[in-house]
Every structure is written in structure tokens, then in C-alpha cells.
Design an enzyme around this catalytic site. Structure first.
Site, PDB file in Angstrom:
ATOM      1  N   CYS A  78      25.969  33.109   7.477  1.00 32.49           N
ATOM      2  CA  CYS A  78      24.511  33.218   7.508  1.00 32.49           C
ATOM      3  C   CYS A  78      24.042  33.943   8.772  1.00 32.49           C
ATOM      4  O   CYS A  78      24.819  34.176   9.700  1.00 32.49           O
ATOM      5  CB  CYS A  78      23.899  31.828   7.449  1.00 32.49           C
ATOM      6  SG  CYS A  78      24.101  30.936   9.001  1.00 32.49           S
TER       7      CYS A  78
ATOM      8  N   CYS B 216      25.548  26.074  12.646  1.00 35.92           N
ATOM      9  CA  CYS B 216      26.036  27.459  12.643  1.00 35.92           C
ATOM     10  C   CYS B 216      26.545  27.838  14.038  1.00 35.92           C
ATOM     11  O   CYS B 216      27.530  28.570  14.163  1.00 35.92           O
ATOM     12  CB  CYS B 216      24.926  28.407  12.208  1.00 35.92           C
ATOM     13  SG  CYS B 216      24.005  27.829  10.771  1.00 35.92           S
TER      14      CYS B 216
ATOM     15  N   CYS C 289      29.187  24.855   3.941  1.00 36.58           N
ATOM     16  CA  CYS C 289      28.443  26.058   3.533  1.00 36.58           C
ATOM     17  C   CYS C 289      29.389  27.195   3.162  1.00 36.58           C
ATOM     18  O   CYS C 289      28.967  28.180   2.568  1.00 36.58           O
ATOM     19  CB  CYS C 289      27.496  26.516   4.639  1.00 36.58           C
ATOM     20  SG  CYS C 289      28.345  27.036   6.129  1.00 36.58           S
TER      21      CYS C 289
ATOM     22  N   ASP D  69      30.881  29.219   5.220  1.00 33.08           N
ATOM     23  CA  ASP D  69      30.867  30.350   6.159  1.00 33.08           C
ATOM     24  C   ASP D  69      32.113  30.339   7.044  1.00 33.08           C
ATOM     25  O   ASP D  69      32.657  29.284   7.359  1.00 33.08           O
ATOM     26  CB  ASP D  69      29.604  30.293   7.029  1.00 33.08           C
ATOM     27  CG  ASP D  69      28.357  30.567   6.196  1.00 33.08           C
ATOM     28  OD1 ASP D  69      28.513  31.000   5.042  1.00 33.08           O
ATOM     29  OD2 ASP D  69      27.250  30.351   6.695  1.00 33.08           O
TER      30      ASP D  69
HETATM   31 FE1  FES Z   1      26.940  28.122   7.288  1.00 40.09          FE
HETATM   32 FE2  FES Z   1      25.077  28.892   8.945  1.00 40.09          FE
HETATM   33  S1  FES Z   1      24.786  28.092   6.947  1.00 40.09           S
HETATM   34  S2  FES Z   1      27.186  28.734   9.308  1.00 40.09           S
END
Ligand code: FES
Length: 147
Positions: A60, A104, A35, A37
Site C-alpha cells: 500500500c 505499514c 494484508c 503486503d
Molecule cells: Fe499492508 Fe499497508 S495495508 S502494509
């Protein structure tokens, strides 16, 4: 039923312990390659106790809520307890995360572990390497730009 619990929404909209510790004793940064992140955790440690903890999460809402909750859970705790914090415990403390958002909370567990490892490495403290598995997604390591 709402997708996110009230606790998730609370920690997302009003996150605790956001920021940077300039003279941190341990810093951990992990990312999720899928993702994109990124989470960074700063620890201030004294006599094996986490005296202060701050985080910066570029990610997120669930990742922000997880970091906020995880920092609250380890503040004032000995390192050995912080090392035992699992992403499941963080998600439970948030009254649950949707299944597709559980990853996450993994970032929070891994970032804390990585910050503790950084502290041990910097101070030449011996540790059991099996307690520090490679964070997943590390092969595509990503970095925060410090401002
Ligand atoms: Fe990447 Fe939540 S979607 S950490």
C-alpha cells in the site's frame, strides 16, 4: 484534515531509494500476512556503515512511503543506529500515519532488522538474538518473485 500528510504523499508518489542492489551484503524480506503486503530491503555495508540501501515494496501507499522514509533515515548510518530505528520514528518522520495504517510502518522496521540479521548471519558476526524478534506475519511467509 487530510488523511495523509504531505510527506506521506510525497514519499508515496516520489519514493526514494527504490530498486535492487545486486551484490547486497544483507537482504531482508518481510510480509504482513493479513494484508498480503511485502517489503524487501537491500543493504550495502562497509565497516559497519550502511553505504547504500534500496527497497522494493509490493504494498500500500503507506508501506511505500514508510520504506522510502526509512531508507533515507538509515543511509550512511552505522548498523547499531539502524537497528534502533522504530516504526514510530518512521511514522513521526512522515508527520504521522492514520492509526489503521501504523502497521505499514512496522514492515519497514522489520525489513531493515531482517536485512541486518542476514548480513550478520552471512558473515558469522555474533549478535544479541534478543535484538531480532521474529517478524510478525512470518508464519505465513511470502516471497517476492525475482525477475
Ligand atoms: Fe499492508 Fe499497508 S495495508 S502494509
Amino acid at each position: 484534515m487530510a488523511l495523509y500528510s504531505e510527506k506521506v504523499m510525497d514519499h508515496f508518489t516520489n519514493p526514494r531509494n527504490v530498486g535492487v542492489i545486486e551484490d547486497a551484503d544483507g537482504v531482508g524480506e518481510v510480509g504482513n500476512a493479513r494484508c498480503g503486503d511485502i517489503m524487501k530491503i537491500y543493504l550495502k555495508i562497509s565497516n559497519g556503515i550502511i553505504e547504500d540501501v534500496k527497497f522494493k515494496t509490493f504494498g500500500c501507499g503507506s508501506a511505500i512511503a514508510s520504506s522510502s522514509m526509512a531508507t533515507e533515515m538509515i543511509k550512511g548510518k552505522p548498523l547499531c543506529e539502524a537497528l534502533e530505528l522504530t516504526n514510530k520514528a518512521v511514522a513521526e518522520a512522515l508527520d504521522g500515519l492514520p492509526a489503521h495504517k501504523m502497521h505499514c510502518s512496522v514492515l519497514a522496521e522489520e525489513a531493515i532488522r531482517s536485512a541486518i540479521k542476514n548480513y550478520y548471519d552471512k558473515n558469522g558476526i555474533e549478535y544479541d538474538k534478543s535484538q531480532f524478534p521474529e517478524p510478525h506475519g512470518e508464519e505465513e511467509e511470502q516471497h517476492f518473485e525475482e525477475e
